[in-house]
Design a protein around this motif. Structure first.
Motif, short mmCIF file in Angstrom:
data_model
loop_
_atom_site.label_atom_id
_atom_site.label_comp_id
_atom_site.label_asym_id
_atom_site.label_seq_id
_atom_site.Cartn_x
_atom_site.Cartn_y
_atom_site.Cartn_z
N SER A 10 0.83 -1.21 0.00
CA SER A 10 0.00 0.00 0.00
C SER A 10 0.86 1.26 0.00
O SER A 10 0.46 2.29 -0.55
CB SER A 10 -0.94 0.00 1.22
OG SER A 10 -1.82 -1.09 1.19
N LYS A 11 2.03 1.17 0.63
CA LYS A 11 2.93 2.32 0.68
C LYS A 11 3.81 2.43 -0.56
O LYS A 11 4.10 3.53 -1.04
CB LYS A 11 3.81 2.23 1.94
CG LYS A 11 3.06 2.38 3.25
CD LYS A 11 2.46 3.77 3.40
CE LYS A 11 1.76 3.95 4.75
NZ LYS A 11 1.10 5.27 4.84
N LEU A 12 4.26 1.29 -1.10
CA LEU A 12 5.24 1.30 -2.19
C LEU A 12 4.63 1.41 -3.57
O LEU A 12 5.27 1.94 -4.48
CB LEU A 12 6.11 0.03 -2.11
CG LEU A 12 6.97 -0.13 -0.85
CD1 LEU A 12 7.71 -1.47 -0.88
CD2 LEU A 12 7.96 1.01 -0.72
N ASP A 13 3.42 0.92 -3.77
CA ASP A 13 2.79 0.95 -5.09
C ASP A 13 1.97 2.23 -5.25
O ASP A 13 0.98 2.42 -4.53
CB ASP A 13 1.90 -0.27 -5.28
CG ASP A 13 1.54 -0.49 -6.75
OD1 ASP A 13 1.14 0.48 -7.42
OD2 ASP A 13 1.67 -1.64 -7.23
N PRO A 14 2.32 3.10 -6.19
CA PRO A 14 1.59 4.37 -6.37
C PRO A 14 0.12 4.18 -6.70
O PRO A 14 -0.72 5.03 -6.39
CB PRO A 14 2.32 5.05 -7.54
CG PRO A 14 3.67 4.39 -7.58
CD PRO A 14 3.46 2.99 -7.10
N ARG A 15 -0.24 3.04 -7.34
CA ARG A 15 -1.63 2.79 -7.70
C ARG A 15 -2.52 2.58 -6.47
O ARG A 15 -3.74 2.68 -6.56
CB ARG A 15 -1.73 1.56 -8.61
CG ARG A 15 -1.08 1.72 -9.97
CD ARG A 15 -1.14 0.41 -10.74
NE ARG A 15 -0.43 -0.65 -10.00
CZ ARG A 15 -0.44 -1.93 -10.39
NH1 ARG A 15 -1.13 -2.30 -11.46
NH2 ARG A 15 0.22 -2.83 -9.68
N LEU A 16 -1.90 2.28 -5.34
CA LEU A 16 -2.66 2.01 -4.11
C LEU A 16 -2.65 3.21 -3.15
O LEU A 16 -3.02 3.07 -1.99
CB LEU A 16 -2.10 0.78 -3.40
CG LEU A 16 -2.06 -0.52 -4.22
CD1 LEU A 16 -1.59 -1.68 -3.35
CD2 LEU A 16 -3.42 -0.84 -4.82
N HIS A 17 -2.24 4.37 -3.66
CA HIS A 17 -2.25 5.56 -2.82
C HIS A 17 -3.63 6.23 -2.90
O HIS A 17 -3.82 7.27 -3.52
CB HIS A 17 -1.16 6.54 -3.26
CG HIS A 17 0.22 6.03 -2.98
ND1 HIS A 17 1.37 6.69 -3.38
CD2 HIS A 17 0.64 4.92 -2.33
CE1 HIS A 17 2.44 6.00 -3.00
NE2 HIS A 17 2.01 4.93 -2.35
N SER A 18 -4.60 5.58 -2.27
CA SER A 18 -5.98 6.09 -2.27
C SER A 18 -6.54 5.92 -0.87
O SER A 18 -6.00 5.17 -0.05
CB SER A 18 -6.82 5.33 -3.29
OG SER A 18 -6.98 3.98 -2.89
N PRO A 19 -7.66 6.60 -0.55
CA PRO A 19 -8.24 6.48 0.78
C PRO A 19 -8.54 5.03 1.19
O PRO A 19 -8.33 4.65 2.35
CB PRO A 19 -9.53 7.30 0.67
CG PRO A 19 -9.24 8.31 -0.37
CD PRO A 19 -8.36 7.63 -1.36
N MET A 20 -9.04 4.22 0.24
CA MET A 20 -9.38 2.83 0.56
C MET A 20 -8.19 2.09 1.13
O MET A 20 -8.29 1.38 2.13
CB MET A 20 -9.89 2.13 -0.70
CG MET A 20 -10.17 0.65 -0.51
SD MET A 20 -10.74 -0.09 -2.06
CE MET A 20 -10.75 -1.82 -1.61
N TYR A 21 -7.03 2.25 0.51
CA TYR A 21 -5.84 1.53 0.95
C TYR A 21 -5.17 2.22 2.14
O TYR A 21 -4.44 1.58 2.89
CB TYR A 21 -4.87 1.35 -0.22
CG TYR A 21 -5.48 0.49 -1.29
CD1 TYR A 21 -5.61 -0.89 -1.11
CD2 TYR A 21 -5.98 1.05 -2.46
CE1 TYR A 21 -6.20 -1.69 -2.08
CE2 TYR A 21 -6.58 0.26 -3.43
CZ TYR A 21 -6.69 -1.11 -3.23
OH TYR A 21 -7.29 -1.89 -4.17
#
Length: 312
Positions: A49-60
Motif C-alpha cells: 500500500s505504501k510502495l505501489d503508487p496505484r494504491l495511494h488512495s483512501p481505501m488503501y
C-alpha cells in the motif's frame, strides 16, 4: 476476606484449558503457525500500500491502518498465550495484565469504528464517484483515522480503569487465556451490577452504532449498484465491497455474542474461544481476504515479489 483492590495481587493465574490439558498442544501449534502468518500478511499489505503508487488512495490508507491495528491486536495477546501454553507457568503479572487489558480493548474499540469508516469510504466511492476525491481528501482521511483511534483509546482506558478498581476478595485466578474486561468483572466480588450495565451501554454504542452505519452504507451501495446497467460495472462494485463485508461479518458476529450480554451470563469457555478468534483467526484471515479478492493488491504483491527477486 481481605479485599485486593487496595493492594492488588502481584500476579494473576490464567487457567486457560487447565480442565482440558489435551487441548493445549494443538492450540499452541495453531498459534505458532498462524501468528507469523498474521504478522507477515499484514506487513505485506502495509508495504504494498505504501510502495505501489496505484494504491495511494483512501481505501488503501484505511486498509493500512486496519493491518497495523490487526498486528497490534494479535501481538497484545498471542505471545502471552504461547508462553502460558508452552510452559507449566500459567501466570501473568498484575502490570502485564493491566497493559494487556488496555491494548486488547483499544484495538477492539478502534477496529469497530474503523470498519464503519471504511464502509463510508465505499459508499462515497460508489454512490458519489464524481465527488469522491473532494469528500475523501487526505485531510478528511487523517481526521477520520485520528478520531477513530482517539475514541478507541478513550473507551478502553475508561472501561479498563474502572474494571481494575473492582474488589477481587482474595481471588487472583482468571478462567481465561488473557486478561479481558468481562472476565475480570465476572471474577470480582460484591455489587457489580453498575459495571455490567456500564459495559453493556458502552459496548452497545461501540458495536451497534458503527454496525448500523455499516448497514445503512451498504443498503445505499446496493441500491446504487443495481442501477448500474453494465454487468462488468456491477461486478467491479461488488468486488470492492465484498472483502470488507466478509471482514465486518467476522468481526461483528462474535463481538455481538460476547459483549452485548451481561458478563455473568457468559459461558465458561466462550471468552477463551473469542480471544483465540479475535487474536489469531481474524488478523490472519484479513490479509488473505483482501488479497485474494482484490486484483490491485494481488498485482502490487506480484510486482513487489518480482522486484525483490530481481534485486537479488
Amino acid at each position: 476476606m481481605e479485599l485486593i483492590n487496595k493492594s492488588h495481587p502481584e500476579e494473576f493465574i490464567l487457567l486457560g484449558f487447565a480442565d482440558r490439558p489435551w487441548l493445549e498442544l494443538p492450540v499452541f501449534i495453531i498459534l505458532l503457525i498462524t501468528y507469523p502468518m498474521a504478522m507477515m500478511g499484514n506487513i505485506a499489505i502495509i508495504l504494498v500500500s505504501k510502495l505501489d503508487p496505484r494504491l495511494h488512495s483512501p481505501m488503501y490508507f484505511f486498509l493500512t491502518n486496519l493491518s497495523f491495528l490487526d498486528m497490534c491486536y494479535t501481538t497484545s495477546i498471542v505471545p502471552q498465550m504461547l508462553f502460558n501454553l508452552g510452559t507449566s507457568k500459567k501466570t501473568i503479572s498484575y502490570t502485564g495484565c493491566a497493559v494487556q487489558l488496555y491494548f486488547f480493548h483499544i484495538m477492539g474499540g478502534t477496529e469497530c469504528l474503523l470498519l464503519a469508516v471504511m464502509s463510508f469510504d465505499r459508499y462515497v466511492a460508489i454512490c458519489k464517484p464524481l465527488h469522491y476525491t473532494l469528500i475523501m481528501n487526505q485531510r478528511v482521511c487523517i481526521l477520520f483515522v485520528a478520531t477513530v483511534w482517539l475514541t478507541g483509546m478513550t473507551y478502553a482506558v475508561s472501561e479498563a480503569t474502572v474494571t481494575l478498581q473492582l474488589p477481587l476478595c482474595g481471588h487472583n485466578t482468571l478462567d481465561h487465556l488473557v486478561c479481558e474486561i468481562p472476565v475480570l468483572i465476572k471474577t470480582a466480588c460484591g455489587e457489580k451490577g453498575a459495571n455490567e450495565l456500564t459495559l453493556s451501554v458502552v459496548c452497545t454504542f461501540m458495536l451497534a452504532v458503527p454496525l448500523c452505519l455499516i448497514l445503512v452504507s451498504y443498503a445505499c451501495i446496493g441500491h446504487a449498484v443495481f442501477k448500474i446497467k453494465s454487468s462488468e460495472g456491477r461486478k467491479k462494485a461488488f468486488g470492492t465491497c465484498s472483502s470488507h463485508l466478509i471482514v465486518v461479518f467476522l468481526f461483528y458476529g462474535p463481538g455481538i455474542s460476547m459483549y452485548l450480554q451481561p458478563p455473568s451470563s457468559i459461558s465458561r469457555d466462550q471468552p477463551k474461544f473469542m480471544a483465540l478468534f479475535y487474536g489469531v483467526v481474524t488478523p490472519a484471515l484479513n490479509p488473505f481476504i483482501y488479497t485474494l479478492r482484490n486484483k490491485d493488491v494481488k498485482g502490487a504483491l506480484g510486482n513487489l515479489m518480482r522486484s525483490i527477486f530481481i534485486s537479488k
